[in-house]
Design a protein around this motif. Structure first.
Motif, PDB file in Angstrom:
ATOM      1  N   HIS A  69       0.842  -1.184   0.000  1.00 42.31           N
ATOM      2  CA  HIS A  69       0.000   0.000   0.000  1.00 42.31           C
ATOM      3  C   HIS A  69       0.887   1.247   0.000  1.00 42.31           C
ATOM      4  O   HIS A  69       2.092   1.179   0.286  1.00 42.31           O
ATOM      5  N   ASN A  70       0.280   2.381  -0.261  1.00 46.01           N
ATOM      6  CA  ASN A  70       1.035   3.618  -0.445  1.00 46.01           C
ATOM      7  C   ASN A  70       1.969   3.933   0.716  1.00 46.01           C
ATOM      8  O   ASN A  70       3.149   4.207   0.521  1.00 46.01           O
ATOM      9  N   TYR A  71       1.460   3.903   1.930  1.00 44.79           N
ATOM     10  CA  TYR A  71       2.304   4.280   3.073  1.00 44.79           C
ATOM     11  C   TYR A  71       3.481   3.324   3.242  1.00 44.79           C
ATOM     12  O   TYR A  71       4.627   3.755   3.407  1.00 44.79           O
ATOM     13  N   ASP A  74       5.999   3.966   0.581  1.00 44.80           N
ATOM     14  CA  ASP A  74       6.805   5.156   0.863  1.00 44.80           C
ATOM     15  C   ASP A  74       7.929   4.825   1.839  1.00 44.80           C
ATOM     16  O   ASP A  74       9.086   5.215   1.658  1.00 44.80           O
ATOM     17  N   SER A  92       8.782   5.723  -7.303  1.00 40.31           N
ATOM     18  CA  SER A  92       7.614   4.962  -6.862  1.00 40.31           C
ATOM     19  C   SER A  92       6.612   4.921  -8.012  1.00 40.31           C
ATOM     20  O   SER A  92       6.490   5.881  -8.771  1.00 40.31           O
ATOM     21  N   LEU A  94       2.525   4.017  -8.646  1.00 39.97           N
ATOM     22  CA  LEU A  94       1.203   3.671  -8.140  1.00 39.97           C
ATOM     23  C   LEU A  94       0.377   3.170  -9.318  1.00 39.97           C
ATOM     24  O   LEU A  94       0.235   3.870 -10.322  1.00 39.97           O
TER      25      LEU A  94
END
Length: 201
Positions: A69-71, A74, A92, A94
């Motif tokens: 997932h995004n977090y 990151d 990154s 997405l």
């Protein structure tokens, strides 16, 4: 696949979907064509994000990929950048799908790791702010744009490949930016000038 599904129960579905699709559509292809899959037993593995952060420090030879997932993504890309001293070329991606099945891709430079350089910038000092990661992300976005348009893909790929080759060569020759080369490196503006000069040849 990286999650924190031990705490965030909603992430269990994220893992389940990836596992189901992998087993049904990709497992045999990975086992046949991807070197090193035998080390994982040919299976798609799940990692709790805490463990993933530790393993990144140990897995220094590459040869693997992670989806998160995004977090979590990151956090992992920032850590990988820190292991190599800089955000550098780290980007990154997405990826999702529109209602009609069209792939939607968003590309960005790794972020969250340049606070000191940002403070220098605000103070009016010359520095560099991960331009290589930004260029890499933009090249990927340009290729994706051409793919969506359904035309000019070959020409765009040739153009972005030339840009990437140029920035990689400059870095290898020691004409890189300060985020990677330290105080003796180039500022972002000076690096852009070097790239432009090479592309003009």
């Amino acid at each position: 696949v990286v999650t924190k599904k031990t705490v965030f129960k909603w992430q269990d579905e994220f893992w389940r979907i990836h596992k189901t699709v992998y087993d049904a559509e990709y497992k045999s292809q990975f086992q046949e064509h991807v070197p090193g899959m035998e080390g994982a037993g040919g299976e798609l593995k799940h990692l709790i994000s805490d463990a993933a952060t530790m393993l990144l420090v140990r897995w220094r030879d590459g040869g693997f990929g992670m989806v998160a997932h995004n977090y979590d993504g990151d956090m992992l890309t920032d850590e990988m950048a820190a292991v190599h001293r800089s955000p550098g070329f780290v980007t990154s991606a997405l990826i999702g799908k529109a209602a009609d099945g069209t792939l939607i891709k968003e590309f960005e430079a790794s972020h969250g790791t340049v606070t000191d350089m940002w403070e220098d910038h605000l103070a009016g000092k010359e520095t560099s702010m991960n331009p290589l990661g930004l260029v890499e992300a933009l090249c990927s976005a340009m290729n994706h744009s051409a793919a969506i348009a359904g035309r000019g893909e070959r020409e765009m790929d040739a153009f972005t490949s030339r840009i990437r080759s140029t920035i990689h060569t400059l870095m290898a020759e020691g004409r890189g930016t300060r985020d990677l080369c330290g105080p003796q490196g180039l500022t972002t503006e000076a690096f852009v000038d070097e790239v432009a000069a090479e592309l003009a040849k």
